[in-house]
Enzyme design. Structure first.
Site, PDB file in Angstrom:
ATOM      1  N   VAL A   4      -7.490  -0.627  -0.082  1.00 36.12           N
ATOM      2  CA  VAL A   4      -6.616  -1.130   0.971  1.00 36.12           C
ATOM      3  C   VAL A   4      -7.389  -1.132   2.286  1.00 36.12           C
ATOM      4  O   VAL A   4      -8.023  -0.133   2.638  1.00 36.12           O
ATOM      5  CB  VAL A   4      -5.344  -0.279   1.107  1.00 36.12           C
ATOM      6  CG1 VAL A   4      -4.446  -0.847   2.201  1.00 36.12           C
ATOM      7  CG2 VAL A   4      -4.584  -0.239  -0.218  1.00 36.12           C
ATOM      8  N   LYS A  19      -4.444  -5.270   0.443  1.00 36.33           N
ATOM      9  CA  LYS A  19      -4.770  -4.565  -0.793  1.00 36.33           C
ATOM     10  C   LYS A  19      -5.517  -5.524  -1.713  1.00 36.33           C
ATOM     11  O   LYS A  19      -5.037  -6.629  -1.983  1.00 36.33           O
ATOM     12  CB  LYS A  19      -3.501  -4.054  -1.477  1.00 36.33           C
ATOM     13  CG  LYS A  19      -3.754  -3.192  -2.696  1.00 36.33           C
ATOM     14  CD  LYS A  19      -2.443  -2.584  -3.212  1.00 36.33           C
ATOM     15  CE  LYS A  19      -2.682  -1.642  -4.375  1.00 36.33           C
ATOM     16  NZ  LYS A  19      -1.426  -1.020  -4.843  1.00 36.33           N
ATOM     17  N   ASP A 113       7.442   5.386  -8.708  1.00 33.86           N
ATOM     18  CA  ASP A 113       6.413   6.281  -8.167  1.00 33.86           C
ATOM     19  C   ASP A 113       6.806   6.783  -6.779  1.00 33.86           C
ATOM     20  O   ASP A 113       5.987   6.808  -5.854  1.00 33.86           O
ATOM     21  CB  ASP A 113       5.060   5.572  -8.115  1.00 33.86           C
ATOM     22  CG  ASP A 113       3.888   6.564  -8.064  1.00 33.86           C
ATOM     23  OD1 ASP A 113       4.082   7.737  -8.439  1.00 33.86           O
ATOM     24  OD2 ASP A 113       2.793   6.162  -7.650  1.00 33.86           O
TER      25      ASP A 113
END
Length: 217
Positions: A4, A19, A113
């Protein structure tokens, strides 16, 4: 899966986050599909507590990229290692993350996540803090959203190697840990772990062995 970079838009001069999928991952169909779906997921969630994807595509040499709004602030992880958060601040952050997840789930995206490293705290006027959810790299995207998604996204590829039981063991729900079907409740489990961590300064289960950590959950 990639790197990134902090970049500047050549026209508006605004800072953004870019990214880039690395070369090795770019050779794996599942990784490419996962990256494309990350861009789709992040671009479909319009919410003040989500870092949105602004653009995606290929570089001149064929590498996949996603451009995100740049959220300048401290990660929640960096804040927690300084010590437990005051209860009002922890609840404010938890409410904001829950609101973001509600919107994500409504459009067919399960984050999978949620953890302290994936929450950025942006300071506002008057000392207010806004929590921003980022990194939809292993998100589960509904078939309905895929069917309506951008051209070029792998819609039919079954993601096994990159998606069956991915996540961060310290925050993973039991069903996610065993690769079972997950829905929005798995994200809420992770949010519960996050709230515990904010209030106590530590995780409910701590173990160096990932398998044992998952067993404890």
């Amino acid at each position: 899966m990639g790197e990134v970079f902090l970049v500047e838009h050549t026209g508006t001069r605004k800072h953004m986050a870019l990214k880039l999928l690395n070369d090795e991952m770019g050779k794996i169909p599942e990784a490419v599909a996962r990256f494309e779906r990350e861009a789709l997921a992040a671009s479909e969630i319009y919410h003040p507590n989500v870092v949105p994807a602004i653009d995606s595509g290929h570089t001149s040499d064929g590498a996949l990229f996603v451009v995100y709004e740049y959220a300048e602030g401290q990660s929640l992880y960096e804040r927690i290692i300084q010590g437990p958060l005051p209860v009002p601040l922890a609840l404010r952050i938890a409410r904001q993350v829950a609101s973001a997840l509600r919107q994500a789930h409504a459009v067919g995206v399960i984050h999978r996540d949620i953890k302290a490293e994936n929450i950025v705290l942006v300071a506002g006027d008057g000392g207010d803090v806004t929590a921003k959810v980022l990194d939809f790299g292993i998100a589960k995207v509904s078939s309905e959203l895929l069917s309506e998604g951008a051209a070029g996204v792998h819609k039919s590829l079954v993601l096994t190697r990159f998606g069956t039981a991915l996540g961060t063991p310290a925050y993973m729900s039991p069903e996610q840990a065993v690769g079972a079907e997950v829905d929005g409740r798995s994200d809420l489990y992770s949010l519960g772990i996050l709230l515990y961590e904010m209030l106590t300064g530590r995780l409910p289960f701590e173990c160096e062995n990932p398998s044992e950590l998952l067993r404890l959950h």
